[in-house]
Design an enzyme around this catalytic site. Structure first.
Site, PDB file in Angstrom:
ATOM      1  N   THR A  64     -41.482 -64.061  28.169  1.00 47.95           N
ATOM      2  CA  THR A  64     -40.205 -63.379  28.432  1.00 47.95           C
ATOM      3  C   THR A  64     -39.360 -64.127  29.440  1.00 47.95           C
ATOM      4  O   THR A  64     -38.127 -64.150  29.349  1.00 47.95           O
ATOM      5  CB  THR A  64     -40.463 -61.937  28.926  1.00 47.95           C
ATOM      6  OG1 THR A  64     -41.151 -61.215  27.899  1.00 47.95           O
ATOM      7  CG2 THR A  64     -39.164 -61.222  29.236  1.00 47.95           C
ATOM      8  N   THR A 124     -46.275 -62.320  30.032  1.00 47.72           N
ATOM      9  CA  THR A 124     -47.117 -61.408  30.811  1.00 47.72           C
ATOM     10  C   THR A 124     -48.265 -60.781  30.015  1.00 47.72           C
ATOM     11  O   THR A 124     -49.243 -60.329  30.605  1.00 47.72           O
ATOM     12  CB  THR A 124     -46.272 -60.283  31.436  1.00 47.72           C
ATOM     13  OG1 THR A 124     -45.593 -59.574  30.396  1.00 47.72           O
ATOM     14  CG2 THR A 124     -45.257 -60.854  32.415  1.00 47.72           C
TER      15      THR A 124
END
EC number: 3.5.1.1
Length: 323
Positions: free
Chosen positions: A12, A88
């Site tokens: 991200t 993540t």
């Protein structure tokens, strides 16, 4: 100035949201590229685009290659600190494997973002700057691989993603962070007392991770038994207990010298051989199952993969999991 290498792997932190569709995807132009010139006075910063993948696409092979890449860069370019940007979802697994197999003591920091670069309140740039500051800290040296997000410093061994979208997602449930990042300084308030390191250059074994549930029977165990596996990790109930229907199938795996590691599916705590009923932890321990000292399921799988490259002894693997 210290020489700090920033290694990008995607995630991200490297993505942009399409405002029309709401889709968040990798972008050819890395969003953090515009940040580097603004922070060039912090250190002698070098950038390396190692991968540009969403973290669910990251494999064990990618992680092992990254570890080799890191050690080569440290040797060839005299790097004094490393920051790795990563998605993540599997960040904790990459960080923990690096912690186990990278031999260098220089600061290695893994970071990411929960919001893409063009979202309001994007956390990527701040996490990157915080991670560089930690990598520059002399106190970070020798502490193993660290994870830095949201102004907190965590060990790779203990940190886990606890929320699907909140920027405060990374926590170390049993022990808390080892340090904090403030505006003026990096503060470590405690340190790990030991670090496990292994001379491993490839991971070739197949280790399966299963989660126990109420009413679980032998069908899943029998299904995986028909495939070539080298080890099994089970997130057991409570302190290390399983429904009795699975025990005979697990006994067959043990008789084939396939190590079985138990962790707890609970958020906190460790497995212990306490309960003596059928399927209880005491029975499972006496059968020869390996009890882990607080690792979660995904990290126990990583450790078993590493352990199986170093030994076939169940007793030695048990000792490794006590550490």
């Amino acid at each position: 100035m210290k020489k700090i290498l920033i290694i990008h792997t995607g995630g991200t932190i490297a993505m942009i949201e399409d405002k029309q569709t709401g889709s968040v995807k990798p972008n050819e132009h890395h969003p953090l590229a515009s940040i580097i010139p603004a922070i060039k006075d912090m250190a002698d910063l070098k950038e390396d685009i190692f991968l540009n993948l969403p973290s669910p696409h990251i494999t064990i092979a990618h992680m092992v290659k990254l570890a080799s890449h890191i050690e080569q860069k440290i040797t060839d370019d005299h790097i004094e600190g490393i920051v790795i940007t990563h998605g993540t979802d599997t960040l904790e697994e990459t960080a923990y494997l690096l912690d186990l197999i990278v031999q260098s003591d220089i600061p290695i920091v893994v970071t990411g973002a929960m919001r893409s670069s063009n979202e309001l309140g994007s956390d990527g740039p701040h996490n990157l700057v915080s991670s560089i500051r930690v990598a520059l800290s002399e106190e970070a040296r020798g502490q193993g691989v660290l994870v830095v997000l949201n102004d907190e410093i965590h060990t790779a061994k203990n940190v886990t993603k606890t929320h699907s979208s909140n920027i405060a997602t990374f926590q170390s449930p049993q022990y808390g962070p080892v340090g904090i990042v403030t505006k003026h300084r990096i503060t470590f308030h405690h340190k790990p007392i030991r670090r496990d390191r292994y001379q491993v250059r490839e991971l070739k074994k197949n280790v399966i991770l299963l989660k126990a549930f109420a009413g679980m029977d032998e069908s899943l165990i029998e299904a995986i038994s028909s495939s070539p596996i080298n080890g099994l990790v089970i997130e057991a109930l409570g302190q290390g207990n399983l429904p009795p229907a699975v025990v005979p199938a697990l006994q067959k795996l043990l008789e084939q010298d396939i190590p079985i590691v138990l962790v707890s599916r609970c958020f906190n705590g460790i497995v212990q051989d306490v309960y003596g009923y059928d399927g209880g932890g005491k029975q499972l321990k006496e059968m020869g199952m390996i009890f882990s000292n607080g690792l979660n399921g995904q990290k126990a799988r990583i450790k078993l993969l590493v352990a199986l490259e170093t030994t076939e002894s169940r007793e030695k693997i048990q000792q490794m999991f006590y550490q």
